[in-house]
Design a protein around this motif. Sequence first.
Motif, PDB file in Angstrom:
ATOM      1  N   ALA A 104       1.124   0.140   0.618  1.00 25.36           N
ATOM      2  CA  ALA A 104       0.847   1.451   1.216  1.00 25.36           C
ATOM      3  C   ALA A 104       1.950   1.852   2.199  1.00 25.36           C
ATOM      4  CB  ALA A 104      -0.507   1.419   1.919  1.00 25.36           C
ATOM      5  N   LEU A 105       2.397   0.913   3.043  1.00 23.67           N
ATOM      6  CA  LEU A 105       3.471   1.219   4.000  1.00 23.67           C
ATOM      7  C   LEU A 105       4.777   1.541   3.286  1.00 23.67           C
ATOM      8  CD1 LEU A 105       2.834  -1.504   6.743  1.00 23.67           C
ATOM      9  CD2 LEU A 105       2.353   0.944   6.892  1.00 23.67           C
ATOM     10  N   ARG A 134       8.155   8.011   0.850  1.00 24.43           N
ATOM     11  CA  ARG A 134       7.903   9.458   0.879  1.00 24.43           C
ATOM     12  C   ARG A 134       8.546  10.103   2.115  1.00 24.43           C
ATOM     13  NH1 ARG A 134       2.866   7.706  -0.926  1.00 24.43           N
ATOM     14  NH2 ARG A 134       1.991   7.858   1.187  1.00 24.43           N
ATOM     15  N   GLU A 135       8.459   9.415   3.256  1.00 23.37           N
ATOM     16  CA  GLU A 135       9.037   9.970   4.473  1.00 23.37           C
ATOM     17  C   GLU A 135      10.566  10.053   4.382  1.00 23.37           C
ATOM     18  OE1 GLU A 135       7.661  11.316   7.285  1.00 23.37           O
ATOM     19  OE2 GLU A 135       5.914  11.303   5.947  1.00 23.37           O
ATOM     20  N   GLY A 170       5.093   2.823   0.313  1.00 24.74           N
ATOM     21  CA  GLY A 170       4.961   4.161  -0.260  1.00 24.74           C
ATOM     22  C   GLY A 170       5.117   5.253   0.789  1.00 24.74           C
ATOM     23  N   VAL A 171       4.523   5.029   1.968  1.00 26.39           N
ATOM     24  CA  VAL A 171       4.646   6.017   3.055  1.00 26.39           C
ATOM     25  C   VAL A 171       6.099   6.145   3.493  1.00 26.39           C
ATOM     26  CG1 VAL A 171       4.051   6.479   5.457  1.00 26.39           C
ATOM     27  CG2 VAL A 171       2.283   5.722   3.861  1.00 26.39           C
ATOM     28  N   LEU A 172       6.779   4.981   3.658  1.00 29.02           N
ATOM     29  CA  LEU A 172       8.185   5.019   4.073  1.00 29.02           C
ATOM     30  C   LEU A 172       9.045   5.718   3.023  1.00 29.02           C
ATOM     31  CD1 LEU A 172      10.395   4.189   6.062  1.00 29.02           C
ATOM     32  CD2 LEU A 172      10.558   1.998   4.834  1.00 29.02           C
TER      33      LEU A 172
END
Length: 465
Positions: A27-28, A34-35, A30-32
Amino acid sequence: MKRSIKVRLVAMFALAALLIFSLIGGALYGVLQRELARHQHDELNTRFLDTQYMIEHNGDPARWPRVQAKLDTLTPADGSFRYWVLSDDPRFQYGKDLADIEKIDRNPNGMGNLTLRGRAYPLHTLTKALPAFQERPAVRLIVAVDAAPYMHTLHAFMIALVGLSLLGVVLVMLLGYWIAQVGLRPLKQLSTEAQSLGPKTLSQRLQISPLPGELSDLTAAFNGALERMEGAYNQMEAFNADVAHELRTPLANLIGETQVALSRQRTAPQFEEVLQSNLEELERLRSIINDMLFLARVDQGEAATSLVRTSIALEINKTVEFFEFVLDESKMTVKVKGDINAEASIETSLFKRAMSNLLHNAIQHSTPGAAIVVTITQQPAIIGIAVSNPGKPIAENHLPRLFDRFYRVDAARNDKDQSQLHGHGLGLAIVKAIAKMHGGGVFANSIEGVTTIGFSIPATGAITH
C-alpha cells in the motif's frame, strides 16, 4: 519428529507479520508511486505553462534567439528537464538531437513517454501543438522530465521497505518466541504436575485455580478422567479381591473335604458322597468363571446379534414357568402387568437370563408367601421391565452400586446364603451387561418396603452404544 507448539506459534507469528508488512508495504509503495507520478505531472504542467506563454507570444525570428536562451537557462545541467520545439521552419526550432526526436516522437498531444539512446529510463513528456503566430508557423512544444530520479527513489524505498519488513519479521519471531514461552508456562507446569501422578497418587488432582480459562477446562476434563480412572482402579482392586475371595471359598471346601476323605479309610458310598460335594463346588467355580468371562466379553464391546422380534410378556412368562417349583415351595406368586402387548427385538436367551437373575434376586430377598410383580412399561423409545418384591428396604447409598460386580448390601451374609441363587454377586452385574448389549440400561429403587430392580431395552430393537 514431534512438532512443538512453541515453534508453530512462532511460525504463525512470523507468517502473520510477513503478511501484514507485505500488505502495508504494498500500500505504501502504491501511494508513493502515485504521489511521485503526480509530482512529475505537476512539474511538467508548471514548466510547460511557463514555456508555452513565452513561445505563443513570440513570432518574430529576430527575437527567437532570446527564446532559445531562456530555454537553455531553464534546462538543468544534469538534463533532468528537457525542452524541444519542433517546427517545419528551422528558424523556430529548439533542442538537442532534434533529428532523433522527430523520428521517434509519435506521442499525441498530452502525456507520454520518450526513450532516448543511452538512457536507462524513459523521459516522461508533455506535448502540445501551438498555433502559428506572426511569422512563426505552428510548432509542437515538448517538455520532458527524466524518470531516473523517481525510479531511484522507488527502488531505494523498495529496498528499505523489504529490509525493514524482514527485520520486523525477525523481531516479531523473537517476541513471539518469548510470548509463546511465557504463555505456555502454565501448560508446562501442568505437564510437570501430571507427570507426578501415579498409581499411589490417584486421589491427587491437578490444580485449576492458577490456570487460565482455556487450560481450566482441559484440567477439569483431565481431573474428571482421573476420577473415573481412580474409580475404575478401585473397582478393579475390589473386583480382584472379591474374585480371590469367591474362588478361595470353593477351593478351600474342595481341599478340606478331599483331605478329610483321604485322612482315613472310606467306603465307596462315602467317597461318592465326597465326590458329589466336590462336584457342587466345581459347578460353583465354573459358574463364577463363566459369568466373569461373559462380563469380560461385554466390556470389550460384544453386543446382542441374534435379535428376534417377540412379545416381552411372552418371554417373561416362559421364565416365570421355569421357577414354578421354587415359587410353589415358597408359596410365592409372580404377576405380570403393564403393557403386556409390548414387542421388541431381543436375543431371547440373553433376555431370559436377565429375567432369571432378577427373579432369583426377588425370590431370594422375599419372605415366604410374598407376591412378586413384574411390570412392563412401554415408552416411545424404550421398554422397561421392572421386578418388584416386598422385603427389607435398601438404603439410598446402596442403590447405585447394586449392579456392581460382587457388591453386597449386607457384607455379613455367609457363604451358604451367597451360594443359593447366583449368590456369588454377579447376578445383577449380568443383568446390566445384557441391558447394555441391547442398548438399554438398568434402574433400582426401594420405597416403603418394596424393592424394584429392572432394566430397559430399545423399543425398536436398535442397538446403540
